[in-house]
Design an enzyme around this catalytic site. Structure first.
Site, PDB file in Angstrom:
ATOM      1  N   ASP A 178      -6.539  16.974 -15.881  1.00 53.25           N
ATOM      2  CA  ASP A 178      -6.785  15.579 -16.260  1.00 53.25           C
ATOM      3  C   ASP A 178      -6.443  15.460 -17.748  1.00 53.25           C
ATOM      4  O   ASP A 178      -7.157  15.983 -18.604  1.00 53.25           O
ATOM      5  CB  ASP A 178      -8.253  15.233 -15.978  1.00 53.25           C
TER       6      ASP A 178
ATOM      7  N   TYR B 292     -15.207  14.479 -16.378  1.00 51.49           N
ATOM      8  CA  TYR B 292     -15.513  13.074 -16.155  1.00 51.49           C
ATOM      9  C   TYR B 292     -16.494  13.003 -14.976  1.00 51.49           C
ATOM     10  O   TYR B 292     -16.332  13.736 -13.993  1.00 51.49           O
ATOM     11  CB  TYR B 292     -14.229  12.301 -15.841  1.00 51.49           C
TER      12      TYR B 292
ATOM     13  N   LYS C 284      -7.140   4.020 -19.567  1.00 49.14           N
ATOM     14  CA  LYS C 284      -7.444   4.360 -20.950  1.00 49.14           C
ATOM     15  C   LYS C 284      -6.193   4.177 -21.825  1.00 49.14           C
ATOM     16  O   LYS C 284      -5.745   3.074 -21.985  1.00 49.14           O
ATOM     17  CB  LYS C 284      -8.007   5.779 -21.017  1.00 49.14           C
TER      18      LYS C 284
ATOM     19  N   ARG D 100       0.834  -1.210   0.000  1.00 45.90           N
ATOM     20  CA  ARG D 100       0.000   0.000   0.000  1.00 45.90           C
ATOM     21  C   ARG D 100       0.872   1.265   0.000  1.00 45.90           C
ATOM     22  O   ARG D 100       0.458   2.320  -0.467  1.00 45.90           O
ATOM     23  CB  ARG D 100      -0.962  -0.015   1.195  1.00 45.90           C
TER      24      ARG D 100
HETATM   25  C1  LIG Z   1     -12.044   7.174 -17.134  1.00 46.08           C
HETATM   26  C2  LIG Z   1     -11.691   8.533 -16.753  1.00 46.08           C
HETATM   27  C3  LIG Z   1     -11.454   8.886 -15.404  1.00 46.08           C
HETATM   28  C4  LIG Z   1     -11.603   7.893 -14.283  1.00 46.08           C
HETATM   29  O1  LIG Z   1     -10.662   6.880 -14.400  1.00 46.08           O
HETATM   30  P1  LIG Z   1     -10.886   5.413 -13.775  1.00 46.08           P
HETATM   31  O2  LIG Z   1      -9.629   4.725 -14.118  1.00 46.08           O
HETATM   32  O3  LIG Z   1     -12.112   4.836 -14.431  1.00 46.08           O
HETATM   33  O4  LIG Z   1     -11.097   5.608 -12.319  1.00 46.08           O
HETATM   34  C5  LIG Z   1     -11.077  10.178 -15.135  1.00 46.08           C
HETATM   35  N1  LIG Z   1     -10.954  11.105 -16.095  1.00 46.08           N
HETATM   36  C6  LIG Z   1     -11.192  10.811 -17.390  1.00 46.08           C
HETATM   37  C7  LIG Z   1     -11.042  11.886 -18.408  1.00 46.08           C
HETATM   38  C8  LIG Z   1     -11.563   9.526 -17.765  1.00 46.08           C
HETATM   39  O5  LIG Z   1     -11.801   9.244 -19.046  1.00 46.08           O
END
Ligand SMILES: *Cc1c(COP(=O)(O)O)cnc(C)c1O
Length: 396
Positions: free
Chosen positions: A184, A112, A209, A59
């Site tokens: 992000d 998101y 992603k 962790r």
């Molecule tokens: C999918 C996504 C998230 C969240 O990510 P997870 O891995 O599903 O927790 C945050 N920001 C964007 C732009 C995303 O496409």
């Protein structure tokens, strides 16, 4: 002193973590252990007290987390980074690690969904207020940032319309208001956009992603300066969004090919977007790489490629749009994006049980909107499949 030239992103993806490699295997060993033993009392004391030690307790970190963070930090031009069990794990660690009661956050109307809920619901319970502005309107940020703010949360491009935020302009406004700027960068990837160079302080990714790229894991990363990342680490170890050793290994393996995937996806998505925009059954295609995108000039200024996601509005109602999505051979009908397989989502399908076409329009949910994430299939095959589906649509 010998001079070593800086590596290109393609090479960083394979070698930024070389100094962290141990043993003679070409690929990293999976440190498949929750805990690590100490050689002696002194070593144990060091493991227990040193921040971000990667061989103490999983962790607190593990050797693969450190390698992943090193690569993403180098790609983004950051000092260091931290890995989490999901994108939301990284984003919530940033918010909970840096904000306190009474703080004010300025964010986008469109984020998101998890980020929106975090800011508008969870943090509100802890006395953090958030103001949401139209990301395409830099003046709206200027008005919101006329008062001090602790954090400005940004995301560009966003889902599903590929709307953009002028990152450099908003980062400057945010700093004048005393805010930490978080971007992000999931949709763009570090290969298409580098927010730190545009003035951001921290960059987060859903590595689920493009970074992972194979739809087989969830993971997140945050990169920035060492002092902030250490502070976020001390938050993360109590929140506990720890990436498992196996998923860390898969993520590292996926990341090695990021540059070839992203380059190919940039090219394919542009070809697909152009072909779809020319089809009579398509009302509009939102893709930053198209000259018709309202922020195309900004896209060219702050991005070096435009990614694989686009929003399509069909000349069809809900039922025909649903039939189109279900009838495709190649793109699978699934949420998420950025992987080797193309995925398509019919946004309105989530409301199908509760609203009719008119009700959806009233609620701002367009029944004819689909989001496409272009993968690594040959673009001609994708275009042929999508065109065949579009040809069957009757005009609404
Ligand atoms: C999918 C996504 C998230 C969240 O990510 P997870 O891995 O599903 O927790 C945050 N920001 C964007 C732009 C995303 O496409």
């Amino acid at each position: 002193m010998t001079h070593t030239p800086p590596l290109h992103p393609d090479s960083l993806l394979l070698h930024a973590d070389d100094a962290l490699h141990e043993g003679s295997s070409v690929t990293p060993m999976i440190p498949w252990s929750a805990t690590f033993s100490a050689e002696d009392a002194q070593a144990f004391a060091r493991m227990a007290s040193e921040p971000m030690h990667e061989r103490y307790y999983t962790r607190y970190g593990n050797p693969l987390h450190r390698r992943i963070a090193r690569i993403v930090a180098d790609l983004e031009g950051a000092e260091t980074g931290l890995v989490a069990a999901s994108g939301m794990g990284a984003i919530s660690t940033v918010a909970l690690g840096l904000l306190k009661q009474g703080d004010r956050v300025v964010a986008q109307r469109n984020h998101y969904m998890g980020t929106t809920k975090l800011l508008s619901e969870l943090l509100a319970r802890f006395g953090v207020s958030a103001e949401f502005v139209d990301q395409t309107d830099t003046d709206a940020f200027a008005r919101a940032l006329a008062r001090p703010a602790a954090m400005v949360m940004l995301e560009s491009p966003t889902n599903p319309d590929c709307s953009l935020t002028d990152l450099a302009a908003v980062a400057a406004l945010a700093h004048a208001a005393g805010a930490t700027v978080v971007v992000d960068n999931t949709f763009a990837t570090p290969l298409n956009q580098r927010p730190l160079a545009l003035g951001a302080d921290l960059v987060v990714h859903s590595a689920t992603k493009y970074l992972g790229g194979h739809h087989d894991l969830t993971a997140g990363v945050v990169v920035g300066d060492a002092a902030t990342i250490e502070r976020l680490w001390s938050t993360q170890i109590v929140l506990g969004a720890t990436l498992s050793p196996m998923d860390a290994w898969l993520l590292l393996r996926g990341m090695r090919t990021l540059s070839v995937r992203v380059r190919r996806i940039n090219e394919s998505a542009l070809a697909v977007a152009q072909a779809l925009a020319a089809h009579p059954s398509v009302a509009s295609v939102s893709y930053p790489g198209l000259a018709s995108h309202p922020q195309h000039a900004l896209a060219r200024r702050q991005m070096s490629g435009f990614g694989g996601v686009m929003g399509l509005r069909l000349r069809a109602g809900y039922d025909d749009t649903a039939r189109f999505v279900a009838g495709l051979r190649l793109p699978q009908h699934a949420v998420s994006l950025g992987g080797v397989e193309s995925l398509i989502v019919h946004a309105a399908a989530m409301w199908a049980g509760t609203l009719d076409d008119a009700g959806m329009r009233l609620a701002g949910i367009e029944p004819e909107l689909v989001r496409l994430s272009v993968g690594l299939e040959h673009p001609d095959d994708l275009i042929a499949d999508l065109t065949r589906g579009l040809d069957t649509l009757r005009p609404a």
